[in-house]
Motif scaffolding. Structure first.
Motif, PDB file in Angstrom:
ATOM      1  N   THR A 199       7.335   9.355   0.669  1.00  0.00           N
ATOM      2  CA  THR A 199       6.056   9.227   1.359  1.00  0.00           C
ATOM      3  C   THR A 199       5.417  10.604   1.390  1.00  0.00           C
ATOM      4  OG1 THR A 199       6.950   7.414   2.681  1.00  0.00           O
ATOM      5  CG2 THR A 199       4.910   8.437   3.471  1.00  0.00           C
ATOM      6  N   HIS A 200       4.515  10.829   0.462  1.00  0.00           N
ATOM      7  CA  HIS A 200       3.899  12.155   0.308  1.00  0.00           C
ATOM      8  C   HIS A 200       3.210  12.617   1.583  1.00  0.00           C
ATOM      9  CE1 HIS A 200       4.818  12.333  -3.948  1.00  0.00           C
ATOM     10  NE2 HIS A 200       4.390  11.087  -4.048  1.00  0.00           N
ATOM     11  N   ASP A 201       2.514  11.709   2.254  1.00  0.00           N
ATOM     12  CA  ASP A 201       1.787  12.070   3.489  1.00  0.00           C
ATOM     13  C   ASP A 201       2.723  12.628   4.562  1.00  0.00           C
ATOM     14  OD1 ASP A 201      -0.053  10.701   1.993  1.00  0.00           O
ATOM     15  OD2 ASP A 201      -0.647   9.318   3.566  1.00  0.00           O
ATOM     16  N   ALA A 202       3.941  12.089   4.593  1.00  0.00           N
ATOM     17  CA  ALA A 202       4.908  12.501   5.613  1.00  0.00           C
ATOM     18  C   ALA A 202       5.792  13.641   5.132  1.00  0.00           C
ATOM     19  CB  ALA A 202       5.772  11.315   6.027  1.00  0.00           C
ATOM     20  N   ASP A 252       0.842  -1.202   0.000  1.00  0.00           N
ATOM     21  CA  ASP A 252       0.000   0.000   0.000  1.00  0.00           C
ATOM     22  C   ASP A 252       0.879   1.254   0.000  1.00  0.00           C
ATOM     23  OD1 ASP A 252      -2.411   1.386  -0.139  1.00  0.00           O
ATOM     24  OD2 ASP A 252      -2.552   1.576   2.030  1.00  0.00           O
ATOM     25  N   HIS A 253       1.909   1.212  -0.855  1.00  0.00           N
ATOM     26  CA  HIS A 253       2.856   2.325  -0.979  1.00  0.00           C
ATOM     27  C   HIS A 253       3.307   2.353  -2.429  1.00  0.00           C
ATOM     28  CE1 HIS A 253       5.506   5.393   0.390  1.00  0.00           C
ATOM     29  NE2 HIS A 253       6.602   4.739   0.048  1.00  0.00           N
ATOM     30  N   HIS A 254       2.941   3.386  -3.143  1.00  0.00           N
ATOM     31  CA  HIS A 254       3.071   3.380  -4.595  1.00  0.00           C
ATOM     32  C   HIS A 254       4.133   4.356  -5.082  1.00  0.00           C
ATOM     33  CE1 HIS A 254      -0.868   1.787  -3.519  1.00  0.00           C
ATOM     34  NE2 HIS A 254      -0.561   0.905  -4.444  1.00  0.00           N
ATOM     35  N   PRO A 255       5.136   3.825  -5.794  1.00  0.00           N
ATOM     36  CA  PRO A 255       6.224   4.656  -6.296  1.00  0.00           C
ATOM     37  C   PRO A 255       5.823   5.382  -7.574  1.00  0.00           C
ATOM     38  CG  PRO A 255       6.557   2.420  -7.023  1.00  0.00           C
ATOM     39  CD  PRO A 255       5.327   2.414  -6.128  1.00  0.00           C
ATOM     40  N   GLU A 256       6.648   6.335  -7.937  1.00  0.00           N
ATOM     41  CA  GLU A 256       6.556   6.939  -9.259  1.00  0.00           C
ATOM     42  C   GLU A 256       7.462   6.121 -10.157  1.00  0.00           C
ATOM     43  OE1 GLU A 256       8.427  10.803 -11.343  1.00  0.00           O
ATOM     44  OE2 GLU A 256       7.213  11.212  -9.556  1.00  0.00           O
ATOM     45  N   LEU A 257       6.903   5.592 -11.227  1.00  0.00           N
ATOM     46  CA  LEU A 257       7.662   4.779 -12.171  1.00  0.00           C
ATOM     47  C   LEU A 257       7.613   5.449 -13.539  1.00  0.00           C
ATOM     48  CD1 LEU A 257       6.066   1.365 -11.182  1.00  0.00           C
ATOM     49  CD2 LEU A 257       8.381   2.103 -10.616  1.00  0.00           C
ATOM     50  N   THR A 258       8.777   5.676 -14.136  1.00  0.00           N
ATOM     51  CA  THR A 258       8.810   6.194 -15.493  1.00  0.00           C
ATOM     52  C   THR A 258       9.589   5.219 -16.359  1.00  0.00           C
ATOM     53  OG1 THR A 258      10.733   7.558 -14.985  1.00  0.00           O
ATOM     54  CG2 THR A 258       8.599   8.624 -14.863  1.00  0.00           C
ATOM     55  N   ASN A 259       9.136   5.087 -17.589  1.00  0.00           N
ATOM     56  CA  ASN A 259       9.720   4.120 -18.511  1.00  0.00           C
ATOM     57  C   ASN A 259       9.928   4.763 -19.866  1.00  0.00           C
ATOM     58  OD1 ASN A 259       8.311   1.956 -20.737  1.00  0.00           O
ATOM     59  ND2 ASN A 259      10.256   1.419 -19.818  1.00  0.00           N
ATOM     60  N   VAL A 260      11.139   4.622 -20.385  1.00  0.00           N
ATOM     61  CA  VAL A 260      11.443   4.965 -21.763  1.00  0.00           C
ATOM     62  C   VAL A 260      12.198   3.773 -22.342  1.00  0.00           C
ATOM     63  CG1 VAL A 260      12.643   6.537 -23.331  1.00  0.00           C
ATOM     64  CG2 VAL A 260      11.546   7.434 -21.258  1.00  0.00           C
ATOM     65  N   TYR A 261      11.527   3.055 -23.211  1.00  0.00           N
ATOM     66  CA  TYR A 261      12.019   1.837 -23.829  1.00  0.00           C
ATOM     67  C   TYR A 261      12.545   0.853 -22.774  1.00  0.00           C
ATOM     68  CZ  TYR A 261      14.255  -1.492 -26.912  1.00  0.00           C
ATOM     69  OH  TYR A 261      14.636  -2.648 -27.523  1.00  0.00           O
ATOM     70  N   ALA A 262      13.861   0.692 -22.636  1.00  0.00           N
ATOM     71  CA  ALA A 262      14.414  -0.304 -21.721  1.00  0.00           C
ATOM     72  C   ALA A 262      14.895   0.318 -20.418  1.00  0.00           C
ATOM     73  CB  ALA A 262      15.561  -1.047 -22.402  1.00  0.00           C
ATOM     74  N   ARG A 263      14.562   1.579 -20.185  1.00  0.00           N
ATOM     75  CA  ARG A 263      15.007   2.298 -18.987  1.00  0.00           C
ATOM     76  C   ARG A 263      13.804   2.565 -18.088  1.00  0.00           C
ATOM     77  NH1 ARG A 263      14.845   7.767 -18.803  1.00  0.00           N
ATOM     78  NH2 ARG A 263      15.861   8.716 -17.049  1.00  0.00           N
ATOM     79  N   VAL A 264      13.969   2.251 -16.802  1.00  0.00           N
ATOM     80  CA  VAL A 264      12.929   2.521 -15.806  1.00  0.00           C
ATOM     81  C   VAL A 264      13.564   3.300 -14.660  1.00  0.00           C
ATOM     82  CG1 VAL A 264      11.296   1.516 -14.149  1.00  0.00           C
ATOM     83  CG2 VAL A 264      11.660   0.404 -16.361  1.00  0.00           C
ATOM     84  N   VAL A 265      12.884   4.362 -14.239  1.00  0.00           N
ATOM     85  CA  VAL A 265      13.316   5.119 -13.073  1.00  0.00           C
ATOM     86  C   VAL A 265      12.252   4.925 -11.994  1.00  0.00           C
ATOM     87  CG1 VAL A 265      13.880   7.378 -12.126  1.00  0.00           C
ATOM     88  CG2 VAL A 265      14.557   6.803 -14.470  1.00  0.00           C
ATOM     89  N   VAL A 266      12.705   4.513 -10.814  1.00  0.00           N
ATOM     90  CA  VAL A 266      11.826   4.322  -9.660  1.00  0.00           C
ATOM     91  C   VAL A 266      12.106   5.448  -8.675  1.00  0.00           C
ATOM     92  CG1 VAL A 266      11.129   2.751  -7.808  1.00  0.00           C
ATOM     93  CG2 VAL A 266      11.991   1.816  -9.980  1.00  0.00           C
ATOM     94  N   ARG A 267      11.055   6.154  -8.278  1.00  0.00           N
ATOM     95  CA  ARG A 267      11.176   7.249  -7.309  1.00  0.00           C
ATOM     96  C   ARG A 267      10.250   6.934  -6.130  1.00  0.00           C
ATOM     97  NH1 ARG A 267      13.758  11.616  -9.144  1.00  0.00           N
ATOM     98  NH2 ARG A 267      12.676  13.035  -7.763  1.00  0.00           N
ATOM     99  N   LEU A 268      10.842   6.960  -4.924  1.00  0.00           N
ATOM    100  CA  LEU A 268      10.091   6.646  -3.710  1.00  0.00           C
ATOM    101  C   LEU A 268      10.122   7.821  -2.738  1.00  0.00           C
ATOM    102  CD1 LEU A 268      11.564   3.089  -3.093  1.00  0.00           C
ATOM    103  CD2 LEU A 268       9.265   3.613  -3.912  1.00  0.00           C
ATOM    104  N   LYS A 324       8.854   3.250   5.013  1.00  0.00           N
ATOM    105  CA  LYS A 324       8.094   2.617   3.928  1.00  0.00           C
ATOM    106  C   LYS A 324       8.873   2.688   2.620  1.00  0.00           C
ATOM    107  CE  LYS A 324       3.563   3.009   3.757  1.00  0.00           C
ATOM    108  NZ  LYS A 324       2.180   3.546   3.741  1.00  0.00           N
ATOM    109  N   ASP A 325       9.555   3.798   2.391  1.00  0.00           N
ATOM    110  CA  ASP A 325      10.334   3.950   1.165  1.00  0.00           C
ATOM    111  C   ASP A 325      11.533   3.015   1.167  1.00  0.00           C
ATOM    112  OD1 ASP A 325       8.735   6.176   0.091  1.00  0.00           O
ATOM    113  OD2 ASP A 325       9.541   7.242   1.825  1.00  0.00           O
TER     114      ASP A 325
END
Length: 94
Positions: free
Chosen positions: A71-74, A53-69, A80-81
């Motif tokens: 906790t917006h509430d905090a 129940d903790h959702h990251p920002e995921l961006t994808n360009v072809y074979a590249r993925v960036v994960v950003r974590l 959690k991150d």
């Protein structure tokens, strides 16, 4: 949930593979063999995120993925991150 002190974030980063701090966010960039592998990874992370129940920002360009974590509430990085970052590391571990 309280944000982690900068020293606690630094200690956590020392145990995480490829993660960096970008302000109030943990970030990891990953490269895969192709688009399908990148999307398969995103789907695995989506399952982990829903379970936590903790959702990251995921961006994808072809074979590249960036994960950003964060906790917006905090308003910053929390345990959690760090926990989700560790779970992501397990997904990409050989």
């Amino acid at each position: 949930m309280e944000t982690l002190e900068p020293a606690a974030v630094d200690r956590a980063l020392a145990t995480l593979d490829g993660w960096q701090r970008d302000g109030d966010t943990l970030v990891r960039e990953l490269r895969f063999d192709g688009f399908r592998d990148a999307i398969a990874f995103i789907n695995r992370v989506a399952d982990l995120a829903d379970a936590a129940d903790h959702h990251p920002e995921l961006t994808n360009v072809y074979a590249r993925v960036v994960v950003r974590l964060t906790t917006h509430d905090a308003g910053g990085i929390t345990s959690k991150d760090v926990d989700l970052a560790r779970a992501v590391d397990e997904v990409v571990a050989p």
